[in-house]
Design a protein around this motif. Structure first.
Motif, PDB file in Angstrom:
ATOM      1  N   GLY A 114      -7.199  21.854 -10.090  1.00  0.00           N
ATOM      2  CA  GLY A 114      -5.859  21.539  -9.598  1.00  0.00           C
ATOM      3  C   GLY A 114      -5.739  20.086  -9.182  1.00  0.00           C
ATOM      4  N   GLU A 115      -6.762  19.565  -8.486  1.00  0.00           N
ATOM      5  CA  GLU A 115      -6.729  18.169  -8.076  1.00  0.00           C
ATOM      6  C   GLU A 115      -6.706  17.238  -9.281  1.00  0.00           C
ATOM      7  OE1 GLU A 115      -9.059  18.281  -3.799  1.00  0.00           O
ATOM      8  OE2 GLU A 115     -10.232  18.129  -5.633  1.00  0.00           O
TER       9      GLU A 115
ATOM     10  N   GLU B 165      -2.657  20.957   0.756  1.00  0.00           N
ATOM     11  CA  GLU B 165      -3.483  22.158   0.894  1.00  0.00           C
ATOM     12  C   GLU B 165      -3.318  23.064  -0.333  1.00  0.00           C
ATOM     13  OE1 GLU B 165      -5.684  22.788   3.155  1.00  0.00           O
ATOM     14  OE2 GLU B 165      -5.278  20.925   4.232  1.00  0.00           O
ATOM     15  N   THR B 166      -2.112  23.123  -0.889  1.00  0.00           N
ATOM     16  CA  THR B 166      -1.885  23.921  -2.095  1.00  0.00           C
ATOM     17  C   THR B 166      -2.718  23.399  -3.255  1.00  0.00           C
ATOM     18  OG1 THR B 166       0.360  24.510  -1.409  1.00  0.00           O
ATOM     19  CG2 THR B 166      -0.137  24.644  -3.764  1.00  0.00           C
ATOM     20  N   VAL B 167      -2.754  22.087  -3.414  1.00  0.00           N
ATOM     21  CA  VAL B 167      -3.542  21.489  -4.511  1.00  0.00           C
ATOM     22  C   VAL B 167      -5.024  21.728  -4.278  1.00  0.00           C
ATOM     23  CG1 VAL B 167      -4.131  19.332  -5.663  1.00  0.00           C
ATOM     24  CG2 VAL B 167      -1.766  19.769  -4.985  1.00  0.00           C
ATOM     25  N   ARG B 168      -5.474  21.588  -3.045  1.00  0.00           N
ATOM     26  CA  ARG B 168      -6.889  21.827  -2.754  1.00  0.00           C
ATOM     27  C   ARG B 168      -7.274  23.280  -3.019  1.00  0.00           C
ATOM     28  NH1 ARG B 168      -7.286  18.503   2.841  1.00  0.00           N
ATOM     29  NH2 ARG B 168      -7.676  16.432   1.971  1.00  0.00           N
ATOM     30  N   ALA B 169      -6.360  24.188  -2.701  1.00  0.00           N
ATOM     31  CA  ALA B 169      -6.651  25.593  -2.929  1.00  0.00           C
ATOM     32  C   ALA B 169      -6.820  25.899  -4.410  1.00  0.00           C
ATOM     33  CB  ALA B 169      -5.535  26.454  -2.339  1.00  0.00           C
TER      34      ALA B 169
ATOM     35  N   VAL C 232       0.855  -1.187   0.000  1.00  0.00           N
ATOM     36  CA  VAL C 232       0.000   0.000   0.000  1.00  0.00           C
ATOM     37  C   VAL C 232       0.891   1.238   0.000  1.00  0.00           C
ATOM     38  CG1 VAL C 232      -1.818   1.239   1.204  1.00  0.00           C
ATOM     39  CG2 VAL C 232      -1.774  -1.252   1.261  1.00  0.00           C
ATOM     40  N   ALA C 233       0.683   2.114  -0.981  1.00  0.00           N
ATOM     41  CA  ALA C 233       1.526   3.303  -1.118  1.00  0.00           C
ATOM     42  C   ALA C 233       1.311   4.268   0.046  1.00  0.00           C
ATOM     43  CB  ALA C 233       1.236   4.009  -2.441  1.00  0.00           C
ATOM     44  N   ILE C 234       2.360   4.971   0.424  1.00  0.00           N
ATOM     45  CA  ILE C 234       2.307   5.964   1.494  1.00  0.00           C
ATOM     46  C   ILE C 234       1.961   7.320   0.881  1.00  0.00           C
ATOM     47  CG2 ILE C 234       3.655   7.201   3.222  1.00  0.00           C
ATOM     48  CD1 ILE C 234       5.281   4.687   3.633  1.00  0.00           C
ATOM     49  N   GLY C 235       0.989   8.005   1.464  1.00  0.00           N
ATOM     50  CA  GLY C 235       0.597   9.326   0.998  1.00  0.00           C
ATOM     51  C   GLY C 235       0.983  10.397   1.996  1.00  0.00           C
ATOM     52  N   LEU C 236       0.915  11.632   1.557  1.00  0.00           N
ATOM     53  CA  LEU C 236       1.168  12.753   2.461  1.00  0.00           C
ATOM     54  C   LEU C 236      -0.028  12.945   3.399  1.00  0.00           C
ATOM     55  CD1 LEU C 236       2.689  15.471   0.086  1.00  0.00           C
ATOM     56  CD2 LEU C 236       3.885  14.138   1.822  1.00  0.00           C
ATOM     57  N   PRO C 237       0.198  13.469   4.588  1.00  0.00           N
ATOM     58  CA  PRO C 237      -0.929  13.778   5.479  1.00  0.00           C
ATOM     59  C   PRO C 237      -1.870  14.776   4.816  1.00  0.00           C
ATOM     60  CG  PRO C 237       1.165  13.956   6.639  1.00  0.00           C
ATOM     61  CD  PRO C 237       1.501  13.805   5.197  1.00  0.00           C
ATOM     62  N   THR C 238      -3.142  14.681   5.140  1.00  0.00           N
ATOM     63  CA  THR C 238      -4.135  15.551   4.497  1.00  0.00           C
ATOM     64  C   THR C 238      -3.900  17.026   4.794  1.00  0.00           C
ATOM     65  OG1 THR C 238      -5.600  15.161   6.385  1.00  0.00           O
ATOM     66  CG2 THR C 238      -5.911  13.772   4.444  1.00  0.00           C
ATOM     67  N   GLY C 239      -3.215  17.332   5.895  1.00  0.00           N
ATOM     68  CA  GLY C 239      -2.957  18.726   6.227  1.00  0.00           C
ATOM     69  C   GLY C 239      -1.617  19.240   5.735  1.00  0.00           C
ATOM     70  N   HIS C 240      -0.902  18.445   4.963  1.00  0.00           N
ATOM     71  CA  HIS C 240       0.410  18.877   4.480  1.00  0.00           C
ATOM     72  C   HIS C 240       0.257  20.075   3.549  1.00  0.00           C
ATOM     73  CE1 HIS C 240       4.283  18.634   2.295  1.00  0.00           C
ATOM     74  NE2 HIS C 240       4.736  18.078   3.404  1.00  0.00           N
ATOM     75  N   PHE C 241       1.278  20.936   3.539  1.00  0.00           N
ATOM     76  CA  PHE C 241       1.149  22.174   2.768  1.00  0.00           C
ATOM     77  C   PHE C 241       0.966  21.911   1.275  1.00  0.00           C
ATOM     78  CE2 PHE C 241       5.591  21.356   2.010  1.00  0.00           C
ATOM     79  CZ  PHE C 241       5.882  21.983   0.799  1.00  0.00           C
ATOM     80  N   LEU C 242       1.579  20.859   0.737  1.00  0.00           N
ATOM     81  CA  LEU C 242       1.396  20.562  -0.690  1.00  0.00           C
ATOM     82  C   LEU C 242      -0.029  20.110  -0.985  1.00  0.00           C
ATOM     83  CD1 LEU C 242       4.699  18.764  -1.774  1.00  0.00           C
ATOM     84  CD2 LEU C 242       3.869  21.005  -2.483  1.00  0.00           C
TER      85      LEU C 242
END
Length: 905
Positions: free
Chosen positions: A278-279, A269-273, A257-267
């Motif tokens: 962007g997503e 959040e940047t994509v969500r913004a 199972v691949a490891i992902g970044l935490p949902t609150g990571h700045f990257l």
């Protein structure tokens, strides 16, 4: 240990530079987000406070408003928090009131208002330093639109100013101005590999498994050198139950199972913004089709946007380092973990729908005359999966593209073949694609794809013909073995050969339960996947007639299937990269090679994967117990042995060998009183016989018994064991390999020739711990002159492996024979050109990863070379190697200068 304390690892030089900043100066600390800027700024501030200085810690994010272009509100908040520590004079309260009154959106709207605000802010900063200069530590200074205003005024007032800012690919004009005005810029580099691993160890509160380190390094890429990202990703993995502690070590629960970044990571959040667009763009860039600048028109049309709008989103993501563009115009996420998190957030259905819309746009707006057009269409059709309606005319496009990219991108080629099979529909064309797909998935080690495809073929009724049924049955069994999961009931019902002793599905089930299978059975079961291989005709071949290589037989005796499958299937087989099957193979190889830390890592990995067969995990625990036993860690060895389930000799559903009993028998023997150890070991062997099989450890157990019997001097035990060996060879010739058979003969018959042959077999097997044991046994049989080199060889292996228990046994034998222990001088060991180069790179402070990149080899190979280098030089670690090199003790140890042979010109 706090997060800030953890993040200081590897930052000594930066801390020293910050400590040396003078008063009335502006120093910019610049580094990527999550690189530890805040922790460093906090640490310096605490040190200055402890020395009696006054520090104002300004958080430019806290209390900030969008209209506050100068960032005076965070400054006011910082002064308010430290008001009592400032020892304020009469000027400070009035200055604070004036700035607070002017800190409004209306003030910024006029030049006059901004001028008054600037003057009052300067008065405030002067009042702050009435009792002496202070240090202004400004975190996230780049969050303010025009940060130079406050920073320059603070320096003008005589304060030391430390400003932490991000380093970005495209700095704004305001950030460039700060850099130009700074007295010093300290760039915060990414952490070294060693420092990152140390941070993980501290954050974990103990040892971290190499497998978890490798998985994080692969997923995070450059961000592996950012302490904030490392700590937050590890914390998120813990919260999600992705990591577990095994053998006092933090391990990854499932390496598939691949490891992902935490949902609150700045990257993230940047994509969500950047919104849904962007997503989608990041998901495409991280997906199988990839994303190129040339695809902007198609993507824009499919998502209802303009190409200019999509380009602006790409530019914004690139400016924040979320996306990177290579020289071919291909966009990729900064790290794999970012793509994993974004794609998981969108969901499979949304991703398939996105590929359908883009693929339709490509199909309708271009003539599909160029290779790029056809490649793009094939990629989106394959990624859309079942969301794209079946269109037979797409079969040729998908198949041709799969053939074209088979060598460069085998995983994508498999996806295209899978889609081509689906769109082909029933008929000869589908059967041809089916054969290609099965061969391609085996050759790429993608057994998850193979298992899913077989299930689809059964659902579609693609098993009606005899040849197709045999091929699919063998493919399903092979995938199940590699993945460590049983064949599904529908597939088993459709493909199982009733009454066929060589049915691969039945063989797979027997292997799963732990039964002993012969090489002949497995070879004939998987023969449908190997046309033209070692098996020419089926059903009438015995194991002997197959002429199986000796190394394959030996590996199979230890339940290693990879060598046998490679021999049988040739280039159309590649073992999986992860999962329980891969972990077992890694463990067995690393154990024999003496890379015991890697062997323990693989053993831990197996303990965390519930899909392993019933023998792999106990066998891994047995090997781990042996490693700790050899190293003299009796308590940890017993803890591993306790994880092995006890054998129930009345259970007819499973055939798990008596591995726990065998481990406990080995642990109970301390090298003394062999007569006490013989009954327990004999009970292990007889227990397996009661189950109708001698088990995979028959040769090892009988060899151990023979050694104990010889040490005890009991002729009765010798006769009993000799009879057991003769019976085993008569009933199951493969149960006792020649490497054990020769040593047993030497122990029971006092046969020096057999002892020499046994050692030669183990040298060929290249299993270091077994070779050391064989040398120790043979030395007890051969004459004193031959015993000395054998014991020195065993001692050298024990020293390399740090196997204290083997070392003690060898030294006792040397003492018994009156053999002195040789301590080779450092100068006797010549170093190769490569080893001398390694010494230089280690002295430069290069990590294994950096060395591997410099000399073009894998990290594992570098690790092996360094281990041998330590053994040659007598150094225990990298630090001692550097000290020896700098002290000149390695001078002249390089390779001998080449001299031509006699008569050469």
């Amino acid at each position: 240990m706090s997060r800030e304390q953890i993040e200081f690892c590897g930052r000594d030089e930066v801390l020293d530079a910050l400590r040396g900043t003078p008063e009335a100066s502006l120093t910019v600390l610049r580094g990527p987000t999550s690189s530890g800027r805040t922790a460093l700024l906090t640490r310096i501030g605490d040190e200055l406070r402890e020395s009696g200085s006054t520090v104002l810690f300004v958080d430019a994010v806290q209390d900030h408003a969008r209209w506050d272009r100068f960032g005076v509100r965070p400054l006011l908040a910082a002064v308010g928090r430290s008001f009592e520590q400032l020892d304020p004079g009469p000027e400070l309260p009035g200055a604070m009131r004036s700035v607070r009154r002017l800190a409004t959106a209306e003030t910024y709207e006029s030049i006059a208002g901004r001028s008054r605000l600037r003057a009052e802010t300067g008065r405030l900063l002067a009042a702050v330093g009435t009792r002496g200069p202070v240090t202004l530590a400004v975190d996230d200074a780049d969050h303010v639109a025009a940060p130079l205003f406050v920073l320059a005024e603070a320096r003008r007032a005589g304060h030391r100013v430390l400003a932490a800012m991000r380093s970005v690919q495209l700095p704004t004009e305001q950030l460039a101005e700060v850099g130009d005005a700074a007295d010093e810029i300290i760039d915060l580099p990414m952490l070294s590999d060693e420092a990152s691993v140390e941070i993980l160890r501290r954050a974990a509160g103990g040892p971290v498994d190499p497998g978890l380190v490798d998985a994080l390094r692969e997923s995070l890429g450059l961000l592996f050198g950012c302490p904030g990202t490392l700590i937050s990703t590890l914390a998120a993995s813990r919260d999600e139950g992705r990591v577990v502690r095994v053998d006092r070590t933090l391990c990854l629960r499932d390496d598939r199972v691949a490891i992902g970044l935490p949902t609150g990571h700045f990257l993230v959040e940047t994509v969500r913004a950047a919104g849904r667009a962007g997503e989608g763009l990041v998901a495409l860039a991280a997906g199988p089709t990839g994303f190129r600048i040339a695809d902007l028109d198609a993507v824009a049309g499919a998502t209802g946007r303009t190409a200019v709008g999509c380009g602006a989103v790409v530019d914004a993501l690139a400016a924040e380092s979320a996306l990177e563009c290579d020289f071919r115009g291909r966009l990729t996420p900064l790290c794999r973990a970012l793509g994993t998190t974004v794609r998981a957030g969108l969901g499979e259905d949304a991703l398939r729908d996105l590929h359908v819309r883009i693929g339709r746009r490509v199909q309708s707006t271009v003539g599909l005359s160029s290779r790029d057009d056809l490649s793009a269409l094939a990629g989106h059709v394959a990624a859309a999966g079942t969301a794209w309606p079946v269109q037979r005319r797409l079969t040729v496009v998908l198949h041709d593209e799969a053939v074209r990219i088979a060598d460069s991108d085998p995983d994508l080629a498999i996806s295209h073949l899978r889609s081509a099979w689906r769109h082909a529909g029933p008929g000869h064309g589908r059967r041809r694609v089916q054969a290609e797909l099965i061969r391609a998935t085996r050759a790429a080690g993608r057994f998850d794809e193979l298992a899913d495809f077989v299930a689809d073929a059964v659902d579609e009724g693609g098993y009606r013909t005899t040849g197709s049924r045999a091929e699919l049955a063998a493919a399903a069994a092979l995938a199940a073995l590699q993945l460590g999961r049983r064949v599904s009931t529908p597939v088993r019902s459709a493909l199982a050969g009733i009454g066929d002793p060589y049915c691969p599905l039945q063989l797979c089930e027997r292997w799963w339960r732990g039964e002993n299978l012969s090489i002949g059975e497995l070879v004939q079961g998987f023969a449908p996947l190997a046309p033209g291989g070692p098996v020419r005709t089926l059903r009438d071949l015995s194991a002997d007639s197959l002429r199986v290589p000796a190394d394959v037989r030996h590996a199979f005796s230890r339940r290693r299937l990879v060598p046998m499958l490679r021999w049988l299937l040739g280039p159309y087989y590649r073992p999986p990269a992860d999962g329980p099957f891969a972990a077992f193979e890694r463990m067995m190889i690393a154990y024999g090679d003496g890379r015991w830390n890697r062997a323990l890592s693989a053993a831990r990995s197996l303990q965390t994967q519930e899909s392993a067969d019933l023998v792999s995990r106990p066998w891994a625990a047995l090997a781990a117990a042996a490693v700790h036993r050899f190293r003299g860690r009796e308590r940890r060895a017993r803890a591993w042995a306790q994880t092995i389930p006890e054998t129930d000799y009345t259970d007819t559903d499973t055939a798990v060998p008596a591995l726990r009993e065998w481990a406990e028998a080995r642990l109970a023997h301390t090298g003394e009183n062999p007569l006490e150890a013989l009954p327990a070991t004999w009970a292990v062997y007889c227990g397996e016989l009661r189950r109708g099989s001698r088990g995979p450890h028959a040769g090892e157990v009988l060899n151990w018994l023979a050694m104990l019997a010889r040490s005890s001097g009991d002729d009765g035990w010798r006769r009993r064991i000799a009879e057991a060996v003769e019976e085993a060879l008569a009933d199951e010739p493969e149960s006792v390999g020649p490497e054990y058979g020769e040593l047993i003969e030497a122990m029971l018959r006092d046969d020096p020739a057999a002892a020499r042959r046994g050692v030669a077999w183990w040298r060929e097997r290249a299993s270091l711990p077994d070779l050391a044991q064989a040398c120790l046994q043979a030395a007890d049989v051969v004459g004193p002159e031959e015993a000395e080199p054998l014991l020195h060889e065993a001692l050298a292996i024990a020293d390399d492996l740090k196997a204290t228990r083997i070392r003690r046994s060898v030294r006792r034998a040397m003492s018994r024979y009156g053999i002195a222990v040789r301590t080779p001088e450092l100068g006797e060991q010549r170093l190769s050109e490569l080893e001398m180069r390694l010494v230089g790179l280690v002295t430069e402070g290069r990590s294994n990863r950096q060395i591997a990149a410099r000399i073009t080899m894998s990290e594992k190979t570098v690790e092996n070379h360094l281990t041998r280098l330590f053994g040659k030089t007598g150094c225990r670690n990298r630090r001692e190697l550097v000290v020896a090199h700098l002290a000149g003790r390695l001078t002249g140890l390089g390779p001998e200068p080449w001299e031509p042979a006699a008569g050469a010109r």
